[in-house]
Design an enzyme around this catalytic site. Sequence first.
Site, PDB file in Angstrom:
ATOM      1  N   HIS A  63       4.769   5.253  -0.233  1.00 56.17           N
ATOM      2  CA  HIS A  63       6.206   5.523  -0.370  1.00 56.17           C
ATOM      3  C   HIS A  63       6.696   4.931  -1.687  1.00 56.17           C
ATOM      4  CE1 HIS A  63       6.139   1.489   1.338  1.00 56.17           C
ATOM      5  NE2 HIS A  63       7.428   1.337   1.057  1.00 56.17           N
ATOM      6  N   HIS A  65       9.162   2.747  -2.528  1.00 58.45           N
ATOM      7  CA  HIS A  65       9.787   1.441  -2.729  1.00 58.45           C
ATOM      8  C   HIS A  65       9.041   0.696  -3.838  1.00 58.45           C
ATOM      9  CE1 HIS A  65      12.030   1.146   1.374  1.00 58.45           C
ATOM     10  NE2 HIS A  65      12.802   1.621   0.412  1.00 58.45           N
ATOM     11  N   ASP A  67       7.973  -2.276  -4.478  1.00 60.84           N
ATOM     12  CA  ASP A  67       6.826  -3.164  -4.271  1.00 60.84           C
ATOM     13  C   ASP A  67       5.541  -2.396  -4.001  1.00 60.84           C
ATOM     14  OD1 ASP A  67       8.125  -2.491  -1.809  1.00 60.84           O
ATOM     15  OD2 ASP A  67       7.027  -4.066  -0.770  1.00 60.84           O
ATOM     16  N   HIS A  68       5.638  -1.068  -3.992  1.00 53.51           N
ATOM     17  CA  HIS A  68       4.452  -0.240  -3.801  1.00 53.51           C
ATOM     18  C   HIS A  68       4.137   0.640  -5.012  1.00 53.51           C
ATOM     19  CE1 HIS A  68       3.915  -0.945   0.653  1.00 53.51           C
ATOM     20  NE2 HIS A  68       5.121  -1.432   0.434  1.00 53.51           N
ATOM     21  N   HIS A 140      10.406   4.842   8.208  1.00 50.92           N
ATOM     22  CA  HIS A 140      10.824   3.842   7.234  1.00 50.92           C
ATOM     23  C   HIS A 140      12.143   4.291   6.614  1.00 50.92           C
ATOM     24  CE1 HIS A 140      10.052   0.243   5.004  1.00 50.92           C
ATOM     25  NE2 HIS A 140       9.937   0.837   3.832  1.00 50.92           N
ATOM     26  N   ASP A 211       4.550   1.303   4.905  1.00 50.17           N
ATOM     27  CA  ASP A 211       5.565   0.559   5.656  1.00 50.17           C
ATOM     28  C   ASP A 211       6.111   1.435   6.771  1.00 50.17           C
ATOM     29  OD1 ASP A 211       5.088  -1.242   3.686  1.00 50.17           O
ATOM     30  OD2 ASP A 211       7.163  -1.410   3.001  1.00 50.17           O
ATOM     31  N   HIS A 269       0.842  -7.182   4.443  1.00 45.39           N
ATOM     32  CA  HIS A 269       2.260  -6.961   4.155  1.00 45.39           C
ATOM     33  C   HIS A 269       3.132  -7.982   4.889  1.00 45.39           C
ATOM     34  CE1 HIS A 269       6.095  -4.682   3.754  1.00 45.39           C
ATOM     35  NE2 HIS A 269       5.530  -4.195   2.657  1.00 45.39           N
TER      36      HIS A 269
END
Length: 304
Positions: A63, A65, A67-68, A140, A211, A269
């Site tokens: 996805h 976001h 942090d990914h 999510h 996530d 995570h």
Amino acid sequence: MELIFLGTGAGTPTKERNVTSIAVNLLAERNSFWLFDCGEGTQHQILHTSIRLGRLEKIFITHLHGDHIFGLPGLLSSRSMSGSQEPLTVYGPQGIKEFIDTTLRLSGSYLTYPLTVEEIQPGEVFKDQQISVQALPLTHGVESFGYRIQEADKPGTLDAAKLIAAGIPPGPLFQRLKQGESVELENGQIMHGKEYLGPPQQGKSLAIFGDTAPTEYGIALAQGVDIMVHEATLEGAMAELANSRGHSTTCQTAELAKAAHAKKLIITHFSARYDQNESHRLLAECQQIFPATELAYDLAVFNV
């Protein structure tokens, strides 16, 4: 096949954990590495491993976001600056192409290799004779996917003693027979490889979740896999908070592994509120429900 955890933290890096990225070592299977997510600092983590960017064949993004994905432009650029000319494919949700194109364009970056970006839909996203990859939607705050990686079954063990007894000396014919082929001998006799093979060896399977809060597709993704990789962002007592933010607790993750009959669960995570010592408490909560649970930490390597 190995799993290499390059980052195991949620949201922000800590002194002990970088943000999310997982590499799959497929050197023995296809002379390459695959990457799942690419949080900020991933290429720094790679420097501490045997991973070579030139061998990086595919990147799967769960996805969008930060942090990914915030490590992706730098990694793509570094792969180019190392002179790699091997093709690379990035798979991810709608918007991943715009993110890559925009960051590379605005930073004046260029690539020395062919880059393909595929924006995926639920279903099979890749398949060849060796491996297939299926993506299913998760629950999510933004579109998020989990990936199921299924290795094709391998031919059974060749019964060499039986072949030698039949008058076939070890040599090139053995390899053809091991592939199940039929071969003709000099005397005109036809030998059928399938008659000299044991039962097929089942291919390995992995489920790597992005996530997600508890999701209806969880069992389908993880059913019977050798290894299930899933977030355990918060402890069991914090389910309401975790789920409201599109995440899962230790207990919810372990219950899914149990219901899916996974062979092993690796949790990752983790919220920054848990240091290395506290994360063992998260492991204990999972193991009470699903004993075959292991704890990921940065640069940990697990055999599949």
